[in-house]
Design a protein around this motif. Structure first.
Motif, PDB file in Angstrom:
ATOM      1  N   MET A 159      11.009   8.986  -2.958  1.00  0.00           N
ATOM      2  CA  MET A 159       9.657   9.217  -2.013  1.00  0.00           C
ATOM      3  C   MET A 159       9.162   7.867  -1.733  1.00  0.00           C
ATOM      4  O   MET A 159       8.957   7.232  -2.717  1.00  0.00           O
ATOM      5  N   LYS A 160       8.480   7.670  -0.315  1.00  0.00           N
ATOM      6  CA  LYS A 160       7.601   6.854  -0.118  1.00  0.00           C
ATOM      7  C   LYS A 160       6.341   7.494   0.094  1.00  0.00           C
ATOM      8  O   LYS A 160       6.058   8.407   1.048  1.00  0.00           O
ATOM      9  N   ILE A 161       5.038   7.180  -0.737  1.00  0.00           N
ATOM     10  CA  ILE A 161       3.792   7.637  -0.579  1.00  0.00           C
ATOM     11  C   ILE A 161       2.792   7.084  -0.093  1.00  0.00           C
ATOM     12  O   ILE A 161       2.674   5.565  -0.690  1.00  0.00           O
ATOM     13  N   LYS A 162       1.915   7.283   0.885  1.00  0.00           N
ATOM     14  CA  LYS A 162       0.948   6.720   1.259  1.00  0.00           C
ATOM     15  C   LYS A 162      -0.300   7.787   1.069  1.00  0.00           C
ATOM     16  O   LYS A 162      -0.452   8.634   1.667  1.00  0.00           O
ATOM     17  N   GLN A 163      -1.329   7.242   0.179  1.00  0.00           N
ATOM     18  CA  GLN A 163      -2.479   8.113  -0.093  1.00  0.00           C
ATOM     19  C   GLN A 163      -3.594   7.889   0.803  1.00  0.00           C
ATOM     20  O   GLN A 163      -4.054   6.564   0.910  1.00  0.00           O
ATOM     21  N   ILE A 179       6.285  14.062   5.823  1.00  0.00           N
ATOM     22  CA  ILE A 179       5.394  15.394   5.805  1.00  0.00           C
ATOM     23  C   ILE A 179       4.133  14.966   5.223  1.00  0.00           C
ATOM     24  O   ILE A 179       3.976  13.838   4.618  1.00  0.00           O
ATOM     25  N   ASN A 180       2.905  15.413   5.930  1.00  0.00           N
ATOM     26  CA  ASN A 180       1.733  15.328   5.517  1.00  0.00           C
ATOM     27  C   ASN A 180       1.083  16.420   4.673  1.00  0.00           C
ATOM     28  O   ASN A 180       1.073  17.422   5.330  1.00  0.00           O
ATOM     29  N   ASP A 221       0.605  -1.326  -0.248  1.00  0.00           N
ATOM     30  CA  ASP A 221       0.038   0.043   0.109  1.00  0.00           C
ATOM     31  C   ASP A 221       0.716   1.239   0.004  1.00  0.00           C
ATOM     32  O   ASP A 221       0.485   2.366   0.294  1.00  0.00           O
ATOM     33  N   HIS A 222       2.218   1.139  -0.227  1.00  0.00           N
ATOM     34  CA  HIS A 222       2.946   2.330  -0.529  1.00  0.00           C
ATOM     35  C   HIS A 222       3.671   2.411  -1.934  1.00  0.00           C
ATOM     36  O   HIS A 222       3.995   1.508  -2.552  1.00  0.00           O
ATOM     37  N   ILE A 223       3.551   3.518  -2.359  1.00  0.00           N
ATOM     38  CA  ILE A 223       4.199   3.781  -3.666  1.00  0.00           C
ATOM     39  C   ILE A 223       5.415   4.421  -3.418  1.00  0.00           C
ATOM     40  O   ILE A 223       5.649   5.323  -2.639  1.00  0.00           O
ATOM     41  N   SER A 237      -5.810  13.569   2.407  1.00  0.00           N
ATOM     42  CA  SER A 237      -4.172  14.050   2.408  1.00  0.00           C
ATOM     43  C   SER A 237      -3.356  12.791   2.067  1.00  0.00           C
ATOM     44  O   SER A 237      -3.632  11.778   1.716  1.00  0.00           O
ATOM     45  N   THR A 238      -1.879  13.263   1.915  1.00  0.00           N
ATOM     46  CA  THR A 238      -0.936  12.171   1.478  1.00  0.00           C
ATOM     47  C   THR A 238       0.222  12.193   2.605  1.00  0.00           C
ATOM     48  O   THR A 238       0.636  13.376   2.815  1.00  0.00           O
TER      49      THR A 238
END
Length: 838
Positions: free
Chosen positions: A710-714, A764-765, A640-642, A718-719
């Motif tokens: 970057m590791k992104i959690k949508q 950061i969010n 679940d992480h991009i 917010s992200t």
């Protein structure tokens, strides 16, 4: 990006040969060569002509004659020690001339032959190997040059430390070129130890420079600084001015690589102060170019442009001088070939001479005919002059005849006058005689009267009669005399009147004659002037004939030169065609290989469906400098992480593409296989793996890459973003704001010898509709036509200006901006920028 600096390490050896030749011209030698029948004499003459041409810097012509000498001496089966020595000398002359053309491959072949012929002499073998190594280095055949230098050390060691130091330096340089820094440093250290023991200033300084450059390129800037400082101290102590300036330049470059701009500027300015009075243009070019780069890094663009302008001025001046020297050399070569062709033309066969002069002879015949016509005109003038001279002579004779007649008339008049005077005198005498007789008669009468009065009276009548008779005749005689006098006077009057008329007529004739004489004299002067003009024209025609003859000879010589040039051109065109065919085939193979590389790299990059699915609203501005790129991007979704990475590998083109494949495989292995998900841990493992894969601790290879990861959690509104950067930042612009924010990366790259600090993950969010940007430094480092960088400050402003647009439109705006910025210049590095709206 690793900063690039141009540094010249070594200068090549110049090998000079001496040969004593008689003080003869090429023309004399060619005439002797044309008449020579002896093979030995031909060898000597070909060699002497080649040396004369080499002295005149006509190296191609010198090569031709040395090859002819070599051909003749090789054809002689009977060889003694003298002929062998002459053959070796010819090979040395030939190899030198070929290297100066330059034709390095031909020169290498010649010295290989020379090496085989002199391999029994260690000293000569060492010298020939050294020349061969230098020639291979000039031809950029570094592996062959390395083999030759190592043969010198192992088989033919030098008796002098200076030559051994130079050989060590050359080997160290070649190992550096091959990427083997460990071997390079080993040989450079040997050179340094020997130079210090030998106390030789120049070799010691050169070696310190080379060791310093090696340390600096490997990131050991402190050691490099010590090397350059030591070189500066030795140069200053021995009053080696230019080497002192060069040491300051090296120090400045080393400070620049450490981002110590003020120290770098001070060192380079010291170099300029020393080099300017010496007019050391090459040194000043390096100084001003380096100074421009330092000021640009410091952000002082005005000073950077000022320094670069000075660099351009010196560079253009040197280019003009080189072009002028080259033009002079080419003109000298052309004049030499032209002169040789003229000399050869003069020695050609008579039938060629007659055919070459046929046209000039026709012109000469035409001029001679015109001269004959002019001479005929001159003869006609001469005949007219003779005729006029004869007329003048006749007129003079007529004048003389008239004068003689006038003289005769004068004499006749004088004679007539004398006759008249005589007649007058005679008549006077006769009158006196009559008077005397009369007186006598009177006396007789008186006597008779006195004696005889009677008889007187008787005779008185008779006497009177007689007297009357006498008086009558006296009067008659007097009248006749008077008549004669009157007739003489009348004759004299008419004679004088006639003489006056004749005199007047003679004067008129004399005036006419004088006028005609003046006309004749004028005509004579005109004839003389015409004659002089004709003689001048004849001389001019003769000079023109001579010039025409010389011109025809030159035209024939030029025709021969043009024919030879045409033959050479046709031959060159054939060679070029063959070369072009080979290049075309090679280009096809290279293009095919690069196309395959492009296909491989494209296949490695995330495909469009994957990008659309994971990123939704995004743009990717991807512009390789060459066909393949050292920049790439990596995208995957795990747990679940991009994970998104923008990677900038060392170099560009094929070397950069290889590094990108290595980096792509490492990201796959670390994240997908090893399941390492923390950004700082991912970067640390990549750093370690690069050092292991490239054996950087052994080879001192300093290649690597910069990454923004970057590791992104949508989430719903917010992200969450976890970011770690190796010398690369992440920018973001919050919705409905005109400010750009930045998460800075660590000042540490992946791979090579870096600081021991660990990478740090920043969290950061961000709210919905925030725009995120990450990419390489290719865009901000791109310069315009005035060498002005785009810069990160300007890039941030551009991103703010376009952030409200659709993502694809943002990419188009970036591309248009780049096109305007790079107008009239070229792209200097790969470019990658990714924009995402979350």
């Amino acid at each position: 990006m690793v900063k690039y600096i141009y540094i010249l390490f070594f200068t090549f050896l110049f090998i000079g040969f001496h040969f004593t030749t008689p003080a003869q011209s090429v023309g004399d030698l060619l005439e002797r060569l044309n008449e020579s029948k002896s093979s030995d004499e031909k060898v000597s003459l070909y060699t002497q002509i080649g040396l004369l041409y080499q002295k005149e810097k006509a190296y191609s012509k010198a090569t031709e004659y040395f090859l002819q000498a070599k051909k003749y001496i090789e054809s002689d089966d009977e060889k003694n020690s003298q002929k062998i020595a002459k053959e070796i000398s010819i090979l040395e002359y030939l190899g030198t001339a070929q290297s100066l053309v330059p034709d390095y491959q031909a020169s290498i072949q010649t010295y290989e032959i020379l090496f085989q012929k002199q391999k029994d002499s260690p000293e000569k073998s060492r010298k020939n190997l050294n020349i061969l190594a230098d020639l291979h280095k000039k031809a950029e055949q570094y592996q062959e040059a390395l083999v030759k230098y190592e043969d010198i050390l192992s088989k033919y060691p030098s008796n002098t430390n200076e030559q051994t130091i130079q050989t060590y330096n050359n080997i160290g340089f070649l190992y550096r070129q091959a990427g083997n820094n460990q071997k390079a440093k080993e040989y450079l250290n040997k050179a340094l130890d020997l130079a210090k023991k030998s106390n030789l200033p120049n070799p010691l300084i050169t070696t310190l420079f080379n060791v310093g450059v090696t340390n600096s390129s490997n990131g050991n800037h402190k050691e490099a600084q010590n090397n350059f400082q030591e070189a500066l101290s030795v140069a200053d102590k021995n009053n080696l001015v230019l080497l002192t300036a060069e040491a300051y330049n090296y120090l400045g470059a080393n400070y620049w690589l450490q981002n110590k701009s003020d120290n770098a500027i001070e060192s380079v300015q010291n170099a300029i102060k020393i080099a300017q009075p010496q007019q050391a243009d090459e040194m000043l070019m390096v100084s001003y170019q380096l100074l421009s780069e330092i000021y640009q890094q410091k952000g002082e663009l005005k000073e950077s442009q000022k320094a670069y302008k000075k660099y351009e001025e010196i560079k253009n001046k040197r280019i003009e001088k080189v072009q002028k020297d080259e033009k002079t050399r080419l003109e000298n070569q052309l004049n030499i070939e032209k002169k040789e062709n003229e000399i050869k033309e003069l020695m050609s066969e008579k039938d060629k001479q007659s055919s070459a002069l046929r046209q000039s002879q026709l012109e000469k015949q035409k001029q001679e005919q015109e001269l004959v016509l002019k001479e005929r005109e001159l003869d006609l003038y001469k005949s007219n002059k003779d005729r006029q001279t004869m007329q003048l002579a006749n007129q003079l004779l007529e004048q003389k005849r008239v004068e003689q007649m006038l003289e005769i008339t004068k004499r006749k008049l004088q004679e007539d006058k004398q006759t008249q005077e005589i007649d007058k005198l005679a008549s006077t005498q006769r009158f006196q005689t009559v008077l005397i007789k009369q007186r006598e008669l009177e006396r007789t009468k008186e006597i008779q009267l006195s004696e005889k009065d009677k008889k007187i009276k008787e005779q008185q009548l008779k006497d009177e009669k007689i007297i009357s008779y006498y008086y009558f005749w006296v009067f008659v005689l007097f009248g006749f005399c008077l008549f004669l006098t009157l007739v003489g006077f009348i004759h004299t009057f008419w004679s004088n009147r006639k003489l006056k008329k004749q005199r007047k007529r003679i004067l008129e004739q004399k005036y006419v004659i004088e006028n005609k004489s003046q006309e004749i004299l004028t005509q004579n002067e005109e004839l003389q002037q015409n004659q002089e003009e004709i003689m001048t024209q004849r001389d001019l025609i003769q000079d023109q004939n001579k010039k025409l003859e010389g011109t025809n000879q030159k035209l024939v010589a030029n025709e021969d030169v043009l024919k030879k040039s045409l033959d050479k051109l046709e031959k060159s065109q054939e060679e070029i065609k063959l070369a072009n065919l080979g290049l075309a085939e090679r280009d096809r193979q290279i293009t095919s290989s690069i196309n395959a590389a492009i296909a491989i790299q494209t296949a490695v990059l995330p495909y469009k469906e994957k990008l659309d699915n994971l990123l939704k609203q995004y743009f990717i501005f991807y512009k390789p400098k060459d066909m393949v790129s050292g920049d790439f991007y990596w995208l995957n979704e795990l747990d679940d992480h991009i994970f998104l990475a923008a990677v900038d590998c060392t170099g560009h083109g094929v070397p950069g593409a290889f590094m990108s494949l290595i980096a792509n495989n490492l990201l796959d292995k670390i994240i997908r296989v090893w399941k390492i998900y923390e950004p700082e841990e991912i970067l640390e493992r990549m750093h370690e793996e690069i050092q292991i894969l490239l054996r950087q601790k052994e080879t001192e290879n300093n290649s690597g890459m910069d990454i923004g990861l970057m590791k992104i959690k949508q989430k719903e509104n917010s992200t969450d973003i976890w970011f770690a950067g190796a010398r690369r930042p992440m920018y973001y612009i919050l919705p409905e704001t005109l400010e750009i924010n930045e998460l800075k990366g660590d000042r540490k790259s992946i791979g090579g010898f870096q600081r021991e600090e660990k990478f740090i993950t920043q969290y950061i969010n961000l709210p919905k509709n925030t725009t995120i940007y990450v990419g390489s430094d290719g865009l901000s480092d791109q310069n315009d036509a005035f060498r002005k960088r785009l810069g990160e400050k300007r890039l941030k402003k551009i991103l703010i200006d376009i952030s409200h647009l659709e993502m694809e439109k943002q990419r188009q705006e970036l591309e248009e901006m780049l096109q305007k910025h790079t107008k009239n210049t070229t792209q200097r590095d790969d470019i990658l920028w990714i924009g995402i709206k979350i």
